[in-house]
Design an enzyme around this catalytic site. Structure first.
Site, mmCIF file in Angstrom:
data_model
loop_
_atom_site.group_PDB
_atom_site.id
_atom_site.type_symbol
_atom_site.label_atom_id
_atom_site.label_comp_id
_atom_site.label_asym_id
_atom_site.label_seq_id
_atom_site.Cartn_x
_atom_site.Cartn_y
_atom_site.Cartn_z
ATOM 1 N N HIS A 74 -64.898 -45.151 -7.287
ATOM 2 C CA HIS A 74 -66.180 -44.870 -8.015
ATOM 3 C C HIS A 74 -67.309 -45.412 -7.185
ATOM 4 C CE1 HIS A 74 -64.963 -47.631 -11.069
ATOM 5 N NE2 HIS A 74 -66.380 -48.060 -11.133
ATOM 6 N N ALA A 103 -72.492 -30.134 -21.620
ATOM 7 C CA ALA A 103 -73.143 -30.729 -22.938
ATOM 8 C C ALA A 103 -72.246 -32.073 -23.025
ATOM 9 C CB ALA A 103 -73.096 -29.821 -24.035
ATOM 10 N N ASN A 104 -71.072 -32.010 -22.752
ATOM 11 C CA ASN A 104 -70.347 -33.146 -22.972
ATOM 12 C C ASN A 104 -70.487 -34.271 -22.086
ATOM 13 O OD1 ASN A 104 -67.834 -34.509 -24.148
ATOM 14 N ND2 ASN A 104 -66.829 -33.902 -22.424
ATOM 15 N N THR A 105 -70.538 -33.930 -20.711
ATOM 16 C CA THR A 105 -71.058 -34.999 -19.845
ATOM 17 C C THR A 105 -72.281 -35.552 -20.051
ATOM 18 O OG1 THR A 105 -69.092 -33.894 -18.198
ATOM 19 C CG2 THR A 105 -70.851 -35.216 -17.315
ATOM 20 N N CYS A 130 -71.012 -16.341 -22.618
ATOM 21 C CA CYS A 130 -70.410 -16.213 -23.789
ATOM 22 C C CYS A 130 -70.903 -14.900 -24.502
ATOM 23 C CB CYS A 130 -70.987 -17.305 -24.767
ATOM 24 S SG CYS A 130 -72.470 -17.792 -25.052
#
Length: 211
Positions: free
Chosen positions: A93, A110-112, A178
């Site tokens: 990284h 949204a999680n990241t 969705c």
């Protein structure tokens, strides 16, 4: 799809010494249905930039491997954990951060988003962001359900990453995967490409062609 190569080759060093070069773009995908467009995004940038890619484990569920341009190397968490053996070895990284002139995360889930806003770094993508030099541009193109986009946490997280200097390519309103209709769909690859290209080229001109 190609995997893992030396981070900075002798050929790249020689190329730098010969004069101006293409921007080095690190294009990343996190776990959203919009990752089905990742191959399209890579093709959009391929003439303008040298590209390396980082993908999360969940994004691989949606990425069509056949859509990846030939020669683009994809880095996953497996390379992050397996490439370091002993003191003195490159840390993936960190090497990706050094190599890149600009980073684009598209789609940004949204999680990241929440992880980046909170400083978490539990996979290759978020480790690159946590180590990022914010003197270099970083763009994100979110792709979330409209209710997730309108959740109060989202605005807090957007404010937090904006303070870091991360640039937003806003989502658009359409029928989502969705079935809901609303804001939250990832911007089209052509918009992401033109936004990033114009900003980076303008920055280079301001700095006298120095990336």
């Amino acid at each position: 799809m190609d995997f893992a190569e030396p981070m900075i080759s002798e050929q790249e060093v020689v190329k730098d010494n010969l004069g101006p070069r293409k921007p080095r773009l690190l294009l990343a995908a996190s776990g959203s249905v919009a990752a089905i467009k990742f191959g399209h995004l890579l093709h959009s940038f391929s003439d303008w930039a040298e590209i390396k890619a980082v993908v999360t484990k969940s994004s691989l569920h949606f990425i069509d491997k056949a859509s990846i341009p030939k020669g683009v190397v994809i880095y996953t968490d497996e390379e992050e954990w397996s490439s370091w053996k002993k003191i003195g070895d490159n840390v993936l990284h960190i090497e990706l951060r050094k190599w890149a002139d600009v980073m684009v995360i598209a789609p940004l889930s949204a999680n990241t988003l929440g992880k980046i806003a909170g400083g978490l770094c539990d996979n290759l993508l978020t480790c690159v962001v946590r180590a990022w030099d914010f003197n270099k541009p970083l763009f994100v193109a979110p792709a979330v359900n409209s209710y997730m986009w309108n959740n109060p946490f989202t605005q807090r997280h957007l404010d937090a990453i904006s303070e870091l200097g991360i640039s937003l390519v806003p989502p658009i309103t359409k029928r989502l995967a969705c079935g809901d209709y609303g804001n939250g769909a990832m911007a089209e690859p052509s918009i992401i490409y033109s936004t990033v290209m114009l900003a980076v080229d303008s920055r280079a001109q301001t700095n006298g062609n120095s990336l």
